[in-house]
Design a protein around this motif. Structure first.
Motif, PDB file in Angstrom:
ATOM      1  N   CYS A  48       0.866  -1.185   0.000  1.00 56.92           N
ATOM      2  CA  CYS A  48       0.000   0.000   0.000  1.00 56.92           C
ATOM      3  C   CYS A  48       0.890   1.218   0.000  1.00 56.92           C
ATOM      4  O   CYS A  48       1.875   1.274   0.729  1.00 56.92           O
ATOM      5  CB  CYS A  48      -0.892   0.005   1.229  1.00 56.92           C
ATOM      6  N   THR A  50       0.169   4.293   0.924  1.00 57.56           N
ATOM      7  CA  THR A  50      -0.008   5.280   1.994  1.00 57.56           C
ATOM      8  C   THR A  50       0.282   4.712   3.374  1.00 57.56           C
ATOM      9  O   THR A  50       0.491   5.466   4.312  1.00 57.56           O
ATOM     10  CB  THR A  50      -1.437   5.877   2.003  1.00 57.56           C
ATOM     11  N   CYS A  51       0.283   3.385   3.504  1.00 55.24           N
ATOM     12  CA  CYS A  51       0.573   2.834   4.820  1.00 55.24           C
ATOM     13  C   CYS A  51       1.438   1.591   4.713  1.00 55.24           C
ATOM     14  O   CYS A  51       1.692   1.094   3.626  1.00 55.24           O
ATOM     15  CB  CYS A  51      -0.698   2.538   5.596  1.00 55.24           C
TER      16      CYS A  51
HETATM   17 ZN   LIG Z   1      -2.873   1.449   3.310  1.00 56.01          ZN
END
Ligand SMILES: [Zn+2]
Length: 253
Positions: A48, A50-51
């Protein structure tokens, strides 16, 4: 793009124009978006962008999102660690561990928000001015539905576009409430006075406030929900005023 961040002289409609541009938004589909961020594709364990949630914890509702998000300063260190690892197998293992590719994306070399350089107020303020600014900024009552704005001086890098817009809207009021000649660094106010060919010390702060009034006016028109032919005229006038006053208040060379 790198050249544009520094500013480039171009001919526009037969006139010489100084053009400064920067990367604003990139649109991509999921796999390509990850490539552009230097993050492994979404089928990886930490795929992912964003994380850093692992594949098993993606559906975990109680996950601590701020603690597991990707942050630039951390990813930068991880890329460095990957780059510094000479053995390919160990390098691969690091990539899997961080969910990152071996090299950051080429877009990383661009300066984020290059066009917002003039928002860096701290370059003009003396220590006293900086303290006063923070105080005035905290004390100003902001609309209730605004999310909390980060500290504009120390957290400038975490500002989002909407934060900049909001800050620009309240900036004239904040500055007007405290700004004095003593809030500015001496050499900065002297160079402002030189640029506007003034000797009265008070004029330096007036130019800065006037500059922010034009920034706020222009932003209001740019983000107007309706746009008529008159709005174009108004926008043109504001942009011209802004163009005249910005190089007086801020040093662009
Ligand atoms: Zn994420």
């Amino acid at each position: 793009m790198k050249e544009f961040e520094q500013g480039k002289l171009m001919e526009v409609n037969g006139q010489d124009a100084w053009v400064i541009a920067g990367l604003g938004v990139v649109t991509a589909d999921l796999p390509q978006g990850n490539d552009m961020c230097g993050v492994l594709r979404h089928n990886a364990n930490k795929g992912c962008r964003t994380c850093t949630a692992s594949r098993e914890s993606l559906t975990n509702f109680s996950r601590d999102v701020p603690a597991t998000s990707r942050y630039h300063h951390i990813t930068d260190d991880q890329f460095k660690e990957i780059f510094d690892e000479p053995a390919t197998t160990r390098q691969r293992r690091l990539c899997t561990e961080f969910g990152l590719r071996t090299r950051p994306s080429i877009l990383d070399r661009l300066q984020e928000k290059g066009i917002y350089r003039h928002l860096k107020m701290c370059e003009l303020f003396s220590q006293k001015g900086e303290d006063e600014f923070i105080k005035a900024w905290k004390n100003l009552e902001k609309p209730k539905k605004w999310s909390r704005l980060p500290n504009p001086i120390s957290r400038n890098a975490s500002f989002m576009m909407s934060d900049y817009l909001r800050l620009a809207m309240i900036m004239p009021f904040i500055l007007n409430s405290f700004l004095e000649s003593s809030s500015l660094k001496e050499n900065e106010s002297r160079s402002i006075l030189r640029r506007i060919q003034e000797s009265r010390i008070n004029m330096a702060k007036n130019v800065i406030i006037a500059c922010w009034v034009y920034v706020a006016k222009t932003m209001r028109i740019v983000f107007e929900s309706k746009f008529t032919l008159d709005s174009y005229d108004e926008l043109q006038k504001c942009l011209e005023e802004e163009m005249k006053i910005l190089p007086k208040a801020y040093n662009y060379s």
